[in-house]
Write a protein that holds these residues in place. Structure first.
Motif, mmCIF file in Angstrom:
data_model
loop_
_atom_site.group_PDB
_atom_site.id
_atom_site.type_symbol
_atom_site.label_atom_id
_atom_site.label_comp_id
_atom_site.label_asym_id
_atom_site.label_seq_id
_atom_site.Cartn_x
_atom_site.Cartn_y
_atom_site.Cartn_z
ATOM 1 N N PHE A 90 21.189 25.952 4.924
ATOM 2 C CA PHE A 90 21.165 27.052 3.972
ATOM 3 C C PHE A 90 22.187 28.099 4.386
ATOM 4 O O PHE A 90 22.467 28.271 5.574
ATOM 5 C CB PHE A 90 19.783 27.719 3.933
ATOM 6 C CG PHE A 90 18.670 26.809 3.490
ATOM 7 C CD1 PHE A 90 18.261 26.789 2.170
ATOM 8 C CD2 PHE A 90 18.031 25.984 4.399
ATOM 9 C CE1 PHE A 90 17.233 25.964 1.759
ATOM 10 C CE2 PHE A 90 17.001 25.146 4.003
ATOM 11 C CZ PHE A 90 16.601 25.136 2.673
ATOM 12 N N PHE A 91 22.744 28.800 3.390
ATOM 13 C CA PHE A 91 23.521 29.999 3.681
ATOM 14 C C PHE A 91 22.559 31.098 4.105
ATOM 15 O O PHE A 91 21.398 31.129 3.698
ATOM 16 C CB PHE A 91 24.298 30.462 2.447
ATOM 17 C CG PHE A 91 25.316 29.489 1.946
ATOM 18 C CD1 PHE A 91 26.422 29.161 2.706
ATOM 19 C CD2 PHE A 91 25.172 28.893 0.695
ATOM 20 C CE1 PHE A 91 27.367 28.260 2.246
ATOM 21 C CE2 PHE A 91 26.104 28.001 0.219
ATOM 22 C CZ PHE A 91 27.204 27.677 1.003
ATOM 23 N N ALA A 311 27.802 31.202 8.970
ATOM 24 C CA ALA A 311 26.637 30.710 9.696
ATOM 25 C C ALA A 311 25.728 29.943 8.751
ATOM 26 O O ALA A 311 25.671 30.222 7.554
ATOM 27 C CB ALA A 311 25.878 31.874 10.333
ATOM 28 N N MET A 312 25.011 28.956 9.302
ATOM 29 C CA MET A 312 24.053 28.194 8.521
ATOM 30 C C MET A 312 22.724 28.154 9.259
ATOM 31 O O MET A 312 22.658 28.381 10.467
ATOM 32 C CB MET A 312 24.569 26.782 8.249
ATOM 33 C CG MET A 312 25.809 26.751 7.384
ATOM 34 S SD MET A 312 26.302 25.077 6.926
ATOM 35 C CE MET A 312 24.948 24.626 5.845
ATOM 36 N N ALA A 313 21.663 27.870 8.509
ATOM 37 C CA ALA A 313 20.328 27.827 9.089
ATOM 38 C C ALA A 313 19.546 26.681 8.465
ATOM 39 O O ALA A 313 19.880 26.188 7.385
ATOM 40 C CB ALA A 313 19.591 29.151 8.856
ATOM 41 N N GLY A 336 8.098 26.086 9.704
ATOM 42 C CA GLY A 336 8.705 25.974 11.027
ATOM 43 C C GLY A 336 9.704 27.095 11.240
ATOM 44 O O GLY A 336 10.059 27.820 10.302
ATOM 45 N N VAL A 337 10.173 27.226 12.477
ATOM 46 C CA VAL A 337 11.071 28.328 12.807
ATOM 47 C C VAL A 337 12.471 28.052 12.274
ATOM 48 O O VAL A 337 12.877 26.900 12.092
ATOM 49 C CB VAL A 337 11.130 28.561 14.330
ATOM 50 C CG1 VAL A 337 9.779 28.937 14.872
ATOM 51 C CG2 VAL A 337 11.658 27.318 15.046
ATOM 52 N N ILE A 338 13.212 29.110 12.022
ATOM 53 C CA ILE A 338 14.594 29.004 11.557
ATOM 54 C C ILE A 338 15.498 28.685 12.735
ATOM 55 O O ILE A 338 15.440 29.323 13.777
ATOM 56 C CB ILE A 338 15.022 30.308 10.879
ATOM 57 C CG1 ILE A 338 14.242 30.498 9.571
ATOM 58 C CG2 ILE A 338 16.520 30.304 10.590
ATOM 59 C CD1 ILE A 338 14.509 31.800 8.883
ATOM 60 N N VAL A 339 16.345 27.661 12.575
ATOM 61 C CA VAL A 339 17.285 27.240 13.607
ATOM 62 C C VAL A 339 18.696 27.434 13.083
ATOM 63 O O VAL A 339 19.036 26.967 11.991
ATOM 64 C CB VAL A 339 17.058 25.766 14.007
ATOM 65 C CG1 VAL A 339 18.045 25.345 15.081
ATOM 66 C CG2 VAL A 339 15.625 25.553 14.487
ATOM 67 N N MET A 340 19.534 28.119 13.844
ATOM 68 C CA MET A 340 20.887 28.464 13.411
ATOM 69 C C MET A 340 21.898 27.404 13.848
ATOM 70 O O MET A 340 21.672 26.650 14.800
ATOM 71 C CB MET A 340 21.287 29.809 14.009
ATOM 72 C CG MET A 340 20.321 30.938 13.693
ATOM 73 S SD MET A 340 20.438 31.464 11.995
ATOM 74 C CE MET A 340 22.060 32.211 12.009
#
Length: 399
Positions: A90-91, A311-313, A336-340
């Motif tokens: 995702f942006f 950056a993406m996530a 779940g947690v956001i991962v960059m």
């Protein structure tokens, strides 16, 4: 069996079909919304325990699910700042509230303040570009992100600092033979400075090289002696330097120019490699965004200047993200947690410039669901109507 229970069951069925029709309406309304992910209604039965041989009718409940992980088709455009993600990820955008969100809606436009804003008013986020190393990513957070802003690139000039000049000096020429060639360099304000490179043969396998600007030598520490071996290869020096100057208020930096590819062979004088870095003042004429998310300014002289890295996530369960107005998503307890990360590596998709991801809504499928919801709603209303009629019969027994 309770007649009231029958009527309540019919009502729950009508409510469930109304919820289904609501998701269908949203999907059809957003069939042309960039990056929209369709919603669907899932049904689950509610069963009440039966006692004494009497059946207790229950009902039905609904749960809305989103097909966020399902990629939509692409539409190609003529704008380099229209972006789509081919694959996962995702942006990262920020709203007027200053909070970061995730989105697949990449219809970005460069505003008058230099920010890249999509059609819902969210600004694209990224990292300052570095040619030496990727920025350090905070894997589980948004720290270090900054707004991608291209306002500083209206006009640019870069002073020269170095270059290369590889020439062949004709070995069959007599002592005293002189040949001049020139290269253009740039000062700190983008003014062109023409440099003359003067070769003079002083002996067998020996030449001198002087660098002049406006007829004055600027080589450091002085005219250089070039030495060649018996095979015509340069043995020393491998590079030359010029002195820094201030010209009309502009800095003309010292230049380090490599000459290691020069030769002395029985052929005409020839320059095989002649270049000096830097550029004159140039205006921004456009933008280029690479598949790995590097945002570059494009100048009218053809130069590209990288400025940011998009950056993406991602999350472990994208379908469980929390949808919010503006076609953006927030982390939920179930997602779940956001991962960059960056585009093109670590399982993240690549970025397509000049493209938009369309809604993943299938109109034919939604119209079919609409007809089914209508029929089922009607059937449930008949159950309610029949229960109501039986209640009338029961009430009229006393008459």
């Amino acid at each position: 069996m309770s007649l009231y229970g029958t009527m309540r069951t019919g009502v729950s069925g009508m409510n469930a079909q109304a919820n289904r029709l609501s998701t269908v309406a949203d999907n059809i309304a957003n069939a042309n919304t960039t990056g929209y992910k369709k919603a669907s209604t899932q049904f689950s039965s509610l069963i009440l325990p039966s006692t004494g041989g009497a059946y207790n009718s229950g009902g039905v409940t609904t749960d809305v699910r989103y097909s966020i992980s399902q990629q939509g088709p692409f539409t190609y455009t003529t704008s380099a700042t229209d972006l789509a993600i081919n694959g996962q990820g995702f942006f990262i955008v920020t709203g007027a509230d200053g909070i970061e969100y995730l989105t697949r809606a990449g219809a970005f436009t460069v505003m008058d303040d230099g920010s890249m804003v999509n059609s819902a008013g969210f600004k694209l986020m990224g990292y300052q570009y570095s040619s030496t190393a990727d920025p350090t990513i905070v894997v589980n957070g948004f720290d270090g992100l900054s707004e991608i802003n291209l306002s500083s690139g209206s006009l640019s000039a870069t002073g020269s600092t170095g270059g290369a000049l590889d020439s062949n000096l004709p070995s069959n020429e007599p002592v005293g033979y002189t040949k001049t060639t020139s290269l253009v360099a740039y000062d700190s304000q983008g003014n062109t400075r023409l440099l003359d490179f003067i070769y003079t043969k002083t002996a067998d396998n020996t030449w001198t090289l002087d660098v002049q600007y406006n007829g004055a030598s600027i080589i450091d520490p002085g005219v250089q002696t070039l030495n060649f071996d018996a095979d015509g290869k340069l043995t020393s020096p491998m590079s030359i330097a010029t002195v820094a100057q201030t010209i009309n208020g502009a800095n003309f930096a010292a230049l380090n120019i490599t000459i290691g590819g020069s030769t002395q062979l029985n052929a005409e004088f020839n320059v095989s490699n002649g270049k000096i870095n830097g550029n004159a003042a140039s205006e921004v004429v456009g933008y280029e965004i690479s598949s790995d998310g590097v945002v570059s300014l494009k100048y009218d002289n053809g130069k590209l200047e990288p400025k940011y890295r998009i950056a993406m996530a991602n999350v472990q369960s994208p379908d469980n993200l929390k949808p919010l107005p503006g076609n953006v998503y927030a982390q939920s307890n179930d997602s779940g947690v956001i991962v960059m990360g960056y585009a093109g590596n670590g399982g993240y998709g690549s970025i397509l410039s000049g493209a938009l991801e369309d809604s993943n809504v299938d109109i034919a499928e939604e119209l079919t669901s609409m007809i089914e919801a209508q029929r089922n709603y009607t059937a449930n209303s008949k159950v309610f109507q029949t229960g109501s009629e039986l209640m009338d019969v029961l009430v009229n027994l006393k008459r």
